[in-house]
Design a protein around this motif. Structure first.
Motif, PDB file in Angstrom:
ATOM      1  N   LYS A  54      -4.702   4.014   0.258  1.00  4.48           N
ATOM      2  CA  LYS A  54      -5.278   4.246   1.497  1.00  4.48           C
ATOM      3  C   LYS A  54      -5.531   2.882   1.947  1.00  4.48           C
ATOM      4  O   LYS A  54      -5.833   1.894   1.109  1.00  4.48           O
ATOM      5  N   ARG A  56      -8.278   1.966   3.719  1.00  4.30           N
ATOM      6  CA  ARG A  56      -9.671   1.608   3.581  1.00  4.30           C
ATOM      7  C   ARG A  56     -10.009   1.021   2.181  1.00  4.30           C
ATOM      8  O   ARG A  56      -9.701   1.416   1.197  1.00  4.30           O
ATOM      9  N   ARG A  99       0.959  -1.236   0.087  1.00  5.17           N
ATOM     10  CA  ARG A  99      -0.023   0.113   0.077  1.00  5.17           C
ATOM     11  C   ARG A  99       0.948   1.345  -0.005  1.00  5.17           C
ATOM     12  O   ARG A  99       0.617   2.303  -0.870  1.00  5.17           O
TER      13      ARG A  99
END
Ligand SMILES: [Zn+2]
Length: 332
Positions: A200, A202, A194
């Motif tokens: 992000k 999420r 990531r």
């Protein structure tokens, strides 16, 4: 065919949803799911998993029992599957990966898809430390991945022989490296990935796992049974006996506390023949489950072991195709 031989089928679903990206063919659209349920009503009877297991133990079985199950615990099971199960009055068992419930992160295989197979620009070079070894990749010109190209590669499957770009090769390589690792190690690698992708944590809302309140509502009434799919979805055969016991027992205890009722059905994560062992089966029995499902495709015969129940992975087939697939299994 011996007409006395009972043949049933346990169907393995994951998602009822329309999604852009589905490399593992986990999603059935709501329209196709409705058509499939209609077929089940016609050729059924659709029965509960626990009734099938009970019948097998007692050596009796209705003619052609059909059972609906879902693995993992995607939120769409609540929003899209449950209303249709209710409309057709077909019972189902949903196996939950309890450690992922209520999180806004995606399941790790979905997150890999989000980070690698979606359009956008990534850096060319990737260095990752995985389980003590450094791995290097170069995405080359696939670092820049346009909408049209991503769309064009939409039907790529991880088992295809040919990779249309370096993105698919990287996806497959990482999937294979991550699959046998413990969840905390998978999480570490995904975090590094990531950071590299400037993404992000999420997840995409349509890939979200079920929230606790949704599980409670799902379990209300008599139609949906909640089963266990371990805490972190490990390859159980790659875990020590102690870890396996913990994964199996903890998820059961957790669900029983949340639901306030016994949880007696289990599904082996990944579910292939090499993903669990005889020791795993013994641990599942010992934990107090009454039956367990694999993902080995086969019909259920009268002599079936209730702790190694085969299941047929259902794809996004329309009613007619679904009906043909079922007859091939049931009548051959
Ligand atoms: Zn699973």
């Amino acid at each position: 065919m011996d007409h006395r031989e009972v043949r049933g089928l346990i169907l393995l679903y994951h998602r009822v949803a329309e999604v852009q990206s589905d490399p593992w063919l986990l999603s059935v659209t709501p329209r196709h799911f409705a058509e499939q349920l209609e077929v089940l009503r016609k050729i059924g009877p659709p029965i509960r998993l626990r009734d099938l297991a009970q019948n097998l133990r007692e050596g009796k079985c209705p003619y052609r029992p059909l059972v609906v199950t879902f693995d993992d615990g995607y939120a769409d099971n609540f929003y899209n599957a449950k209303p249709l199960l209710e409309r057709y009055e077909i019972p189902a068992t949903i196996f939950l990966t309890t450690g992922c419930m209520g999180q806004d992160r995606e399941f790790w295989w979905d997150e890999l898809d989000r980070l690698l197979l979606q359009p956008g620009r990534l850096r060319r070079a990737l260095h990752l430390n995985i389980d003590g070894t450094t791995h290097d990749w170069d995405l080359g010109e696939a670092a820049d991945y346009g909408e049209d190209v991503a769309q064009h590669h939409r039907n790529w499957r991880p088992w295809d022989k040919h990779d249309p770009s370096a993105r698919q090769s990287l996806y497959r390589a990482l999937y294979q490296l991550l699959r046998p690792l413990p969840a905390d190690e998978q999480r570490k690698v995904l975090e590094d990935l990531r950071t590299w992708a400037l993404a992000k944590p999420r997840g995409r809302s349509e890939y979200r796992p079920l929230a606790i309140q949704e599980i409670l509502t799902l379990a209300k009434g008599d139609l949906v049974e909640i089963g266990s799919h371990t805490t972190t979805h490990p390859v159980l055969s790659a875990c020590s006996a102690a870890t396996q016991r913990e994964e199996i027992q903890q998820s059961k205890t957790y669900l029983e506390q949340v639901l306030g009722s016994p949880v007696t059905s289990f599904a082996y994560p990944h579910g292939g023949q090499s993903d669990y062992t005889a020791e795993t089966v013994a641990l599942v029995r010992e934990a107090g489950f009454a039956c367990a499902c694999s993902a080995s495709a086969n019909v259920v015969r009268r002599a079936a072991d209730p702790f190694r129940l085969p299941r047929l992975h259902v794809q996004d087939w329309g009613g007619e195709e679904f009906s043909q697939v079922l007859s091939r299994w049931l009548d051959s």
